[in-house]
Design a protein around this motif. Structure first.
Motif, mmCIF file in Angstrom:
data_model
loop_
_atom_site.group_PDB
_atom_site.id
_atom_site.type_symbol
_atom_site.label_atom_id
_atom_site.label_comp_id
_atom_site.label_asym_id
_atom_site.label_seq_id
_atom_site.Cartn_x
_atom_site.Cartn_y
_atom_site.Cartn_z
ATOM 1 N N VAL A 94 1.040 -0.892 0.176
ATOM 2 C CA VAL A 94 -0.420 -0.107 0.305
ATOM 3 C C VAL A 94 0.806 1.377 -0.001
ATOM 4 O O VAL A 94 2.307 0.697 0.761
ATOM 5 N N PRO A 95 0.353 2.297 -1.019
ATOM 6 C CA PRO A 95 1.085 3.240 -0.972
ATOM 7 C C PRO A 95 1.019 3.851 0.506
ATOM 8 O O PRO A 95 0.042 4.531 1.025
ATOM 9 N N ASN A 96 2.378 4.385 1.183
ATOM 10 C CA ASN A 96 2.517 5.337 2.210
ATOM 11 C C ASN A 96 3.355 5.351 2.715
ATOM 12 O O ASN A 96 4.631 4.708 2.749
ATOM 13 N N ASP A 97 3.954 6.546 3.733
ATOM 14 C CA ASP A 97 5.596 7.027 4.114
ATOM 15 C C ASP A 97 4.839 7.048 5.743
ATOM 16 O O ASP A 97 4.032 7.393 6.431
ATOM 17 N N ILE A 98 6.931 7.604 6.500
ATOM 18 C CA ILE A 98 6.641 6.956 8.098
ATOM 19 C C ILE A 98 6.130 8.456 7.977
ATOM 20 O O ILE A 98 5.509 8.625 9.355
ATOM 21 N N THR A 99 5.501 9.846 7.617
ATOM 22 C CA THR A 99 5.174 10.760 7.739
ATOM 23 C C THR A 99 3.442 10.851 7.844
ATOM 24 O O THR A 99 2.694 11.748 8.264
ATOM 25 N N SER A 100 2.713 10.217 7.352
ATOM 26 C CA SER A 100 1.580 9.492 7.463
ATOM 27 C C SER A 100 0.784 9.402 8.509
ATOM 28 O O SER A 100 1.182 8.772 9.374
ATOM 29 N N ASP A 101 -0.178 9.935 8.819
ATOM 30 C CA ASP A 101 -1.149 9.547 9.854
ATOM 31 C C ASP A 101 -1.550 8.884 10.540
ATOM 32 O O ASP A 101 -1.466 8.069 11.367
ATOM 33 N N ASN A 102 -1.645 7.792 8.702
ATOM 34 C CA ASN A 102 -2.576 6.387 9.249
ATOM 35 C C ASN A 102 -1.614 5.646 9.366
ATOM 36 O O ASN A 102 -1.685 3.936 8.462
ATOM 37 N N PHE A 103 -0.137 6.151 8.767
ATOM 38 C CA PHE A 103 1.008 5.241 8.594
ATOM 39 C C PHE A 103 0.971 3.452 9.013
ATOM 40 O O PHE A 103 1.833 2.761 8.221
ATOM 41 N N MET A 104 0.920 3.005 10.500
ATOM 42 C CA MET A 104 0.527 1.910 10.836
ATOM 43 C C MET A 104 -0.232 1.475 10.609
ATOM 44 O O MET A 104 -0.538 -0.126 10.396
ATOM 45 N N ASP A 105 -1.180 1.770 10.167
ATOM 46 C CA ASP A 105 -2.363 0.992 9.584
ATOM 47 C C ASP A 105 -1.774 0.175 8.483
ATOM 48 O O ASP A 105 -2.408 -0.953 7.518
ATOM 49 N N GLY A 106 -1.338 1.698 7.389
ATOM 50 C CA GLY A 106 -0.564 0.297 6.298
ATOM 51 C C GLY A 106 0.225 -0.311 6.577
ATOM 52 O O GLY A 106 0.742 -1.692 6.079
ATOM 53 N N TYR A 107 1.332 -0.704 7.590
ATOM 54 C CA TYR A 107 2.402 -1.029 7.880
ATOM 55 C C TYR A 107 2.138 -2.074 8.589
ATOM 56 O O TYR A 107 2.375 -3.355 8.232
ATOM 57 N N ASP A 108 1.142 -1.836 9.182
ATOM 58 C CA ASP A 108 0.465 -3.832 10.512
ATOM 59 C C ASP A 108 -0.247 -4.422 8.889
ATOM 60 O O ASP A 108 0.342 -5.889 8.900
ATOM 61 N N ARG A 109 -0.897 -4.026 8.360
ATOM 62 C CA ARG A 109 -1.529 -4.892 6.919
ATOM 63 C C ARG A 109 -0.639 -5.390 6.115
ATOM 64 O O ARG A 109 -0.752 -6.595 5.647
ATOM 65 N N VAL A 110 0.568 -4.852 5.941
ATOM 66 C CA VAL A 110 2.184 -5.345 4.842
ATOM 67 C C VAL A 110 2.674 -5.752 5.493
ATOM 68 O O VAL A 110 2.590 -7.154 4.755
ATOM 69 N N MET A 111 2.850 -6.020 6.677
ATOM 70 C CA MET A 111 4.549 -6.844 7.218
ATOM 71 C C MET A 111 3.112 -7.474 7.421
ATOM 72 O O MET A 111 3.860 -9.073 7.531
#
Length: 251
Positions: A94-111
Protein backbone atom coordinates in the motif's frame (compact mmCIF):
# COMPACT_ATOMS: atom_id res chain seq x y z
CA UNK A 1 12.47 -30.97 -13.72
CA UNK A 2 9.97 -33.61 -12.68
CA UNK A 3 7.75 -33.04 -9.66
CA UNK A 4 5.68 -36.19 -10.16
CA UNK A 5 3.84 -37.02 -6.91
CA UNK A 6 5.39 -34.05 -5.13
CA UNK A 7 2.99 -31.91 -3.08
CA UNK A 8 3.44 -28.17 -3.54
CA UNK A 9 1.69 -25.29 -1.77
CA UNK A 10 1.76 -21.95 -3.60
CA UNK A 11 0.24 -19.06 -1.68
CA UNK A 12 -1.14 -16.12 -3.61
CA UNK A 13 -1.65 -18.40 -6.61
CA UNK A 14 -4.88 -16.96 -7.98
CA UNK A 15 -2.93 -14.71 -10.37
CA UNK A 16 0.48 -13.37 -11.34
CA UNK A 17 3.65 -15.13 -10.25
CA UNK A 18 1.77 -17.53 -8.00
CA UNK A 19 -0.58 -18.66 -10.76
CA UNK A 20 2.32 -19.12 -13.17
CA UNK A 21 4.18 -21.18 -10.57
CA UNK A 22 1.13 -23.33 -9.81
CA UNK A 23 0.67 -24.07 -13.52
CA UNK A 24 4.36 -24.84 -13.98
CA UNK A 25 4.39 -27.27 -11.05
CA UNK A 26 1.21 -28.94 -12.31
CA UNK A 27 2.72 -29.33 -15.78
CA UNK A 28 5.64 -31.17 -14.16
CA UNK A 29 3.33 -33.63 -12.41
CA UNK A 30 2.96 -32.07 -8.96
CA UNK A 31 -0.06 -32.17 -6.71
CA UNK A 32 -0.63 -28.45 -6.36
CA UNK A 33 -2.37 -26.57 -3.56
CA UNK A 34 -3.76 -23.28 -4.84
CA UNK A 35 -4.18 -20.64 -2.15
CA UNK A 36 -5.84 -17.26 -2.55
CA UNK A 37 -8.90 -15.16 -1.80
CA UNK A 38 -10.53 -14.68 -5.20
CA UNK A 39 -12.58 -17.80 -5.87
CA UNK A 40 -13.21 -17.03 -9.54
CA UNK A 41 -9.52 -16.52 -10.26
CA UNK A 42 -8.56 -19.62 -8.28
CA UNK A 43 -11.05 -21.73 -10.24
CA UNK A 44 -9.53 -20.49 -13.47
CA UNK A 45 -6.05 -21.49 -12.33
CA UNK A 46 -7.34 -24.80 -10.98
CA UNK A 47 -8.99 -25.69 -14.29
CA UNK A 48 -5.76 -24.97 -16.16
CA UNK A 49 -3.75 -27.06 -13.69
CA UNK A 50 -6.22 -29.93 -13.97
CA UNK A 51 -5.73 -29.98 -17.74
CA UNK A 52 -2.27 -31.41 -17.03
CA UNK A 53 -3.83 -34.47 -15.40
CA UNK A 54 -4.23 -33.84 -11.69
CA UNK A 55 -6.96 -31.98 -9.83
CA UNK A 56 -5.42 -29.36 -7.50
CA UNK A 57 -6.55 -28.68 -3.97
CA UNK A 58 -8.04 -25.18 -3.79
CA UNK A 59 -7.94 -23.45 -0.41
CA UNK A 60 -9.55 -20.06 0.02
CA UNK A 61 -7.57 -18.31 2.74
CA UNK A 62 -6.32 -15.00 4.03
CA UNK A 63 -2.77 -15.96 4.98
CA UNK A 64 -2.60 -13.14 7.53
CA UNK A 65 -5.21 -14.91 9.69
CA UNK A 66 -3.69 -17.66 11.80
CA UNK A 67 -6.64 -20.03 11.69
CA UNK A 68 -6.88 -19.79 7.90
CA UNK A 69 -3.12 -20.22 7.51
CA UNK A 70 -3.24 -23.33 9.68
CA UNK A 71 -6.07 -24.69 7.57
CA UNK A 72 -3.85 -24.47 4.47
CA UNK A 73 -1.37 -26.91 6.00
CA UNK A 74 -4.03 -29.12 7.60
CA UNK A 75 -6.06 -29.38 4.37
CA UNK A 76 -2.91 -30.25 2.41
CA UNK A 77 -1.92 -33.05 4.77
CA UNK A 78 -5.48 -34.36 4.96
CA UNK A 79 -5.71 -34.51 1.15
CA UNK A 80 -2.22 -35.63 0.16
CA UNK A 81 -0.61 -36.95 3.35
CA UNK A 82 2.60 -34.97 2.96
CA UNK A 83 4.21 -31.70 1.87
CA UNK A 84 7.30 -31.37 -0.32
CA UNK A 85 7.48 -27.70 -1.31
CA UNK A 86 6.15 -24.50 0.24
CA UNK A 87 6.19 -21.40 -1.96
CA UNK A 88 5.47 -18.31 0.12
CA UNK A 89 4.35 -15.98 -2.64
CA UNK A 90 1.35 -14.05 -1.28
CA UNK A 91 2.16 -10.37 -0.94
CA UNK A 92 0.85 -6.86 -1.29
CA UNK A 93 1.77 -3.22 -0.83
CA UNK A 94 0.00 0.00 0.00
CA UNK A 95 1.34 3.47 -0.74
CA UNK A 96 2.34 5.01 2.58
CA UNK A 97 5.18 6.90 4.17
CA UNK A 98 6.38 7.34 7.71
CA UNK A 99 5.00 10.89 7.99
CA UNK A 100 1.41 9.85 7.26
CA UNK A 101 -1.06 9.88 10.14
CA UNK A 102 -2.32 6.41 9.18
CA UNK A 103 1.11 4.93 8.49
CA UNK A 104 0.80 2.16 11.08
CA UNK A 105 -2.48 0.89 9.63
CA UNK A 106 -0.83 0.19 6.29
CA UNK A 107 2.36 -1.01 7.96
CA UNK A 108 0.53 -3.66 10.01
CA UNK A 109 -1.48 -4.84 7.02
CA UNK A 110 1.59 -5.23 4.80
CA UNK A 111 3.77 -6.83 7.46
CA UNK A 112 1.08 -9.34 8.42
CA UNK A 113 0.74 -10.60 4.84
CA UNK A 114 4.30 -10.19 3.52
CA UNK A 115 6.31 -11.27 6.57
CA UNK A 116 4.30 -12.69 9.45
CA UNK A 117 2.31 -15.06 7.24
CA UNK A 118 5.40 -16.69 5.64
CA UNK A 119 6.96 -17.04 9.08
CA UNK A 120 3.88 -18.73 10.51
CA UNK A 121 3.32 -20.97 7.49
CA UNK A 122 6.96 -22.01 7.62
CA UNK A 123 6.61 -22.81 11.32
CA UNK A 124 3.58 -25.00 10.58
CA UNK A 125 5.15 -26.68 7.55
CA UNK A 126 8.53 -27.56 9.08
CA UNK A 127 7.60 -30.97 10.58
CA UNK A 128 6.19 -32.12 7.25
CA UNK A 129 9.12 -30.76 5.22
CA UNK A 130 11.60 -32.49 7.51
CA UNK A 131 9.82 -35.79 6.82
CA UNK A 132 10.05 -35.37 3.04
CA UNK A 133 13.40 -33.51 3.01
CA UNK A 134 11.46 -30.81 1.19
CA UNK A 135 12.19 -27.16 0.64
CA UNK A 136 10.83 -23.62 0.80
CA UNK A 137 10.99 -20.85 -1.79
CA UNK A 138 10.17 -17.38 -0.49
CA UNK A 139 9.21 -14.73 -3.02
CA UNK A 140 10.79 -11.48 -2.01
CA UNK A 141 11.69 -8.44 -4.12
CA UNK A 142 14.62 -6.25 -5.07
CA UNK A 143 12.90 -3.79 -2.75
CA UNK A 144 14.65 -5.65 0.07
CA UNK A 145 17.98 -4.10 -0.95
CA UNK A 146 16.88 -1.00 -2.90
CA UNK A 147 15.60 2.38 -1.76
CA UNK A 148 14.34 3.76 -5.09
CA UNK A 149 10.68 3.98 -4.01
CA UNK A 150 11.11 3.38 -0.30
CA UNK A 151 9.72 6.75 0.70
CA UNK A 152 6.33 5.98 -0.86
CA UNK A 153 5.91 2.24 -0.09
CA UNK A 154 8.18 1.97 2.94
CA UNK A 155 6.25 -0.85 4.62
CA UNK A 156 6.70 -3.08 1.56
CA UNK A 157 10.47 -2.50 1.55
CA UNK A 158 10.71 -3.31 5.26
CA UNK A 159 8.66 -6.49 4.86
CA UNK A 160 10.83 -7.84 2.05
CA UNK A 161 14.07 -7.05 3.86
CA UNK A 162 12.70 -8.93 6.83
CA UNK A 163 11.66 -11.86 4.66
CA UNK A 164 15.17 -12.16 3.25
CA UNK A 165 16.80 -12.21 6.65
CA UNK A 166 14.22 -14.67 7.99
CA UNK A 167 14.87 -16.93 5.00
CA UNK A 168 18.62 -17.02 5.62
CA UNK A 169 18.15 -17.67 9.32
CA UNK A 170 15.70 -20.52 8.85
CA UNK A 171 17.84 -21.95 6.05
CA UNK A 172 20.70 -22.28 8.51
CA UNK A 173 18.46 -23.84 11.13
CA UNK A 174 16.85 -26.38 8.79
CA UNK A 175 20.01 -27.38 6.96
CA UNK A 176 20.69 -29.92 9.70
CA UNK A 177 17.42 -31.62 8.68
CA UNK A 178 18.15 -31.57 4.96
CA UNK A 179 15.51 -28.90 4.28
CA UNK A 180 16.51 -26.09 1.92
CA UNK A 181 15.22 -22.50 1.97
CA UNK A 182 15.85 -20.02 -0.83
CA UNK A 183 14.74 -16.59 -2.00
CA UNK A 184 13.57 -15.31 -5.37
CA UNK A 185 13.72 -11.52 -5.69
CA UNK A 186 12.02 -10.21 -8.81
CA UNK A 187 12.18 -6.68 -10.05
CA UNK A 188 9.07 -5.32 -11.77
CA UNK A 189 6.92 -8.19 -13.05
CA UNK A 190 3.75 -7.72 -15.07
CA UNK A 191 1.09 -8.90 -12.59
CA UNK A 192 -2.08 -7.40 -11.16
CA UNK A 193 -0.34 -6.11 -8.02
CA UNK A 194 -0.59 -2.55 -9.33
CA UNK A 195 -4.29 -3.02 -10.04
CA UNK A 196 -4.75 -4.06 -6.41
CA UNK A 197 -3.03 -0.94 -5.07
CA UNK A 198 -4.18 2.66 -5.00
CA UNK A 199 -0.96 4.06 -6.42
CA UNK A 200 -0.31 5.73 -9.77
CA UNK A 201 2.68 3.58 -10.82
CA UNK A 202 2.37 1.84 -14.22
CA UNK A 203 4.29 -0.90 -16.01
CA UNK A 204 5.50 1.34 -18.83
CA UNK A 205 7.34 3.59 -16.40
CA UNK A 206 8.92 0.55 -14.76
CA UNK A 207 10.08 -0.84 -18.10
CA UNK A 208 11.70 2.43 -19.11
CA UNK A 209 13.66 2.53 -15.85
CA UNK A 210 15.36 -0.86 -16.31
CA UNK A 211 18.62 -1.30 -18.26
CA UNK A 212 16.98 -3.96 -20.43
CA UNK A 213 13.97 -1.66 -21.02
CA UNK A 214 11.45 -4.33 -20.07
CA UNK A 215 9.64 -5.77 -17.10
CA UNK A 216 9.56 -9.45 -16.27
CA UNK A 217 6.76 -11.88 -17.01
CA UNK A 218 5.33 -14.24 -14.38
CA UNK A 219 6.51 -17.35 -16.25
CA UNK A 220 10.13 -16.19 -16.01
CA UNK A 221 9.88 -16.09 -12.23
CA UNK A 222 8.01 -19.40 -12.16
CA UNK A 223 10.90 -21.04 -14.04
CA UNK A 224 13.30 -19.81 -11.37
CA UNK A 225 11.04 -21.03 -8.56
CA UNK A 226 10.86 -24.50 -10.11
CA UNK A 227 14.61 -24.70 -10.49
CA UNK A 228 15.18 -23.84 -6.82
CA UNK A 229 12.51 -26.31 -5.69
CA UNK A 230 13.96 -29.11 -7.82
CA UNK A 231 16.75 -31.59 -7.21
CA UNK A 232 18.86 -29.61 -9.68
CA UNK A 233 19.31 -27.09 -6.84
CA UNK A 234 20.02 -29.68 -4.13
CA UNK A 235 23.21 -27.87 -3.13
CA UNK A 236 21.60 -24.44 -2.87
CA UNK A 237 20.19 -23.07 0.38
CA UNK A 238 20.06 -19.66 2.01
CA UNK A 239 20.59 -18.03 -1.38
CA UNK A 240 18.85 -15.15 -3.12
CA UNK A 241 18.23 -15.23 -6.87
CA UNK A 242 17.47 -11.91 -8.55
CA UNK A 243 15.53 -11.50 -11.81
CA UNK A 244 15.14 -7.76 -12.35
CA UNK A 245 16.16 -6.83 -15.91
CA UNK A 246 19.16 -5.08 -14.41
CA UNK A 247 17.17 -2.78 -12.14
CA UNK A 248 19.59 -3.01 -9.21
CA UNK A 249 22.44 -1.90 -11.45
CA UNK A 250 20.98 1.62 -11.54
CA UNK A 251 19.50 1.86 -8.05
Amino acid sequence: MSFVNKVVIVTGSSSGIGAAAALAFAKEGANVVIVGRNEEKMKNVSDKCESFGKKPLVVKADVSKDDEAKNIIDATINRFGKLDVLVNNAGMFVPNDITSDNFMDGYDRVMNINLRAPVYLTHLAIPHLITTKGNIVNISSIAATSTSLASTILSYYISKAGLNHFSRGVALKLAENGVRVNIVSPGPVRTDILDNSSGSINWDSFAESTPLKRVGEPQEIADLILFLASDKAKGITGSEFVSDNGSLLVQ
